[in-house]
Structure formats: structure tokens, C-alpha cells
Design a protein around this motif. Structure first.
Motif, PDB file in Angstrom:
ATOM      1  N   VAL A  36       0.834  -1.210   0.000  1.00 50.80           N
ATOM      2  CA  VAL A  36       0.000   0.000   0.000  1.00 50.80           C
ATOM      3  C   VAL A  36       0.864   1.254   0.000  1.00 50.80           C
ATOM      4  O   VAL A  36       0.561   2.237  -0.688  1.00 50.80           O
ATOM      5  N   GLN A  37       1.951   1.232   0.740  1.00 49.64           N
ATOM      6  CA  GLN A  37       2.841   2.394   0.787  1.00 49.64           C
ATOM      7  C   GLN A  37       3.395   2.724  -0.597  1.00 49.64           C
ATOM      8  O   GLN A  37       3.476   3.898  -0.983  1.00 49.64           O
ATOM      9  N   VAL A  38       3.787   1.696  -1.336  1.00 45.23           N
ATOM     10  CA  VAL A  38       4.304   1.922  -2.689  1.00 45.23           C
ATOM     11  C   VAL A  38       3.200   2.416  -3.611  1.00 45.23           C
ATOM     12  O   VAL A  38       3.396   3.351  -4.399  1.00 45.23           O
ATOM     13  N   VAL A  39       2.024   1.814  -3.515  1.00 51.08           N
ATOM     14  CA  VAL A  39       0.895   2.201  -4.370  1.00 51.08           C
ATOM     15  C   VAL A  39       0.508   3.662  -4.124  1.00 51.08           C
ATOM     16  O   VAL A  39       0.245   4.412  -5.073  1.00 51.08           O
ATOM     17  N   VAL A  40       0.474   4.067  -2.862  1.00 50.63           N
ATOM     18  CA  VAL A  40       0.133   5.455  -2.530  1.00 50.63           C
ATOM     19  C   VAL A  40       1.117   6.420  -3.170  1.00 50.63           C
ATOM     20  O   VAL A  40       0.739   7.461  -3.713  1.00 50.63           O
ATOM     21  N   ARG A  41       2.416   6.083  -3.110  1.00 53.27           N
ATOM     22  CA  ARG A  41       3.416   6.947  -3.746  1.00 53.27           C
ATOM     23  C   ARG A  41       3.226   7.008  -5.260  1.00 53.27           C
ATOM     24  O   ARG A  41       3.408   8.057  -5.877  1.00 53.27           O
TER      25      ARG A  41
END
Length: 256
Positions: free
Chosen positions: A78-83
Motif C-alpha cells: 500500500v505504501q508503494v501504491v500510494v506513492r
């Protein structure tokens, strides 16, 4: 006129703070140094700590390794997707995702939560070996890394290596911070390996968090304090040599 103002603004705009070892490579060039920026910024710190924090808290609360692994992996993704959605740099987040993925895979395959931390033991041990070898051959590993980032030698490697190693004050500073980082990696192993051997996952996870980003921040700050002055003087000497070389080159054709 507006174009001139824009150019002036771009020239006077503060340089973006560097992170990691690049922050040390910039030491002595100006007075701008931020520990927070050097360790990846507030968001980078939070993103790097969250999966590990979730892992240890969730496992302590549930003792369910399967759910803990899935939740931690989902958070890292999720952290990567948000970025990506925010169109921000994802390189740091992707690197963190790979590291978390390796840790989670080992814990999953072994069926033991403590193996989440095995990858960290291996990397810390590898860093110790590499840095000890660098000291044995009298090329301090931290100095090599900082100088490589600072000047990127594409040719004349021997001259580049001799250039900073022959500066005794700078060499000593690089040796000191190399020993500092060796001590940091060794301390992590000394404290955490016994907790791993006795399967104290809660304490292991806690010490891993405490000795992770906070220790990294402290080490990079101390490294900056040690390196900044000798590196500043080394830069001044480099500029003087370049100036002398340029003046000599200009004077030669004129004399003819």
C-alpha cells in the motif's frame, strides 16, 4: 525580465537536502545539514518503520504468523501504491518493499516469526566484514563511499583514490566514521542475536526498531560532525589546485 528573475530565483533556491551517505558527501560544502533529510525525511522514516512495527505488535497480540505476514506485506505494498498514485519517487519505498518481502518470506517459510529478523543479521554481518576488510587494506569503506558519491571517478581511478587518501586529516576522519559504523552494526548483533536465539520475538522486534532508524540517525549525525571540517578543507585545496592548473594553462599560450 521575468526570465531573468526566474533564473535568479532558481540560482538562489536552497539545494534539496540529500539523504543517506549523499548527505555526508555534501558535508562541508555548506552549512545545510538535516538529520531528518539524511535518514529519508519524516515520511520515509515512518514508511520504513511501519511494516516492522505492525509485524511485532500484531504477532504479540495474536500469535498468528499467517495473519501477521499478510498484514505486514499488504501495508508495505500500500505504501508503494500510494506513492505511485501521488506521482512521487518510489525507489526508496520499493527498496523497503523488497527488504520487507525477504523478511516476511523467511518467516513464512520457516514458520517462525523470529526469522523475520534473520535478513537484518546477515546484512549487518556482511557490512561488518566489508568495512573490516576496507580498514585492513587502508581504504576506509565509508570514505570510499562518500568520495565515490561526491566525485564519481570515471577515469584516473588511482589518482582519485590517492587524492583523498593522501589527505591525512580527511583519511583519519573517514577511518573514524568507518569504525563508528562497524561498532553500530556489531552492537546490533550483540544485542539482538541472543534475543533471536531465545525466541523472544517481542523484545527482538522492539530492539530492532530502536536500533534501526534512531541509531542510524545518531550515527550519521556523529559522522557529519567528524567529517565536515576536514572535508571542507579538502574541498578548498581541490579548488586551489584547479585554479592554479587553470591559470597555468591560460598563461602558457600567452607566453608563446
Amino acid at each position: 525580465m521575468s526570465n531573468q528573475n526566474e533564473r535568479h530565483a532558481s540560482n538562489t533556491r536552497p539545494a534539496r537536502a540529500r539523504s543517506g551517505m549523499a548527505a555526508l558527501a555534501n558535508a562541508g560544502e555548506n552549512d545545510e545539514f538535516s538529520v531528518i533529510a539524511a535518514i529519508g525525511g519524516v515520511r520515509g522514516v515512518v514508511e520504513s518503520m511501519l511494516p516492522g512495527l505492525l509485524f511485532v505488535v500484531l504477532f504479540i497480540c495474536t500469535s498468528d504468523l499467517r495473519m501477521t505476514v499478510i498484514a505486514s506485506a499488504a501495508l508495505a505494498v500500500v505504501q508503494v501504491v500510494v506513492r505511485l498514485i501521488q506521482r512521487q519517487s518510489v525507489m526508496g519505498a520499493l527498496g523497503g518493499l523488497v527488504a520487507v518481502g525477504i523478511c516476511l518470506f523467511w518467516a513464512w517459510k520457516s514458520g517462525e516469526a523470529r526469522n523475520y529478523y534473520m535478513y537484518g543479521f546477515i546484512t549487518n554481518a556482511a557490512y561488518i566484514v566489508l568495512l573490516l576488510v576496507s580498514m585492513a587494506v587502508r581504504v576506509p569503506g565509508l570514505g570510499f563511499l562518500v568520495e565515490f558519491i561526491r566525485s564519481l571517478p570515471t577515469e584516473h581511478f588511482k589518482a582519485w583514490l590517492s587524492g583523498w587518501r593522501s589527505d591525512r586529516a580527511l583519511y583519519k576522519a573517514y577511518a573514524r566514521i568507518t569504525w563508528l559504523w562497524i561498532g553500530l552494526f556489531a552492537l546490533r548483533l550483540i544485542v539482538q542475536v541472543p534475543l533471536y536465539m531465545t525466541n523472544q520475538v517481542g523484545w527482538l522486534g522492539t530492539t530492532r526498531l530502536v536500533m534501526g532508524i534512531p541509531f542510524w540517525a545518531l550515527a550519521i549525525w556523529i559522522s557529519y560532525l567528524i567529517v565536515a571540517d576536514p572535508l571542507h578543507r579538502h574541498r578548498m585545496l581541490e579548488k586551489e589546485r584547479e585554479s592554479t592548473s587553470t591559470e597555468g594553462g591560460d598563461a602558457h599560450p600567452t607566453a608563446q
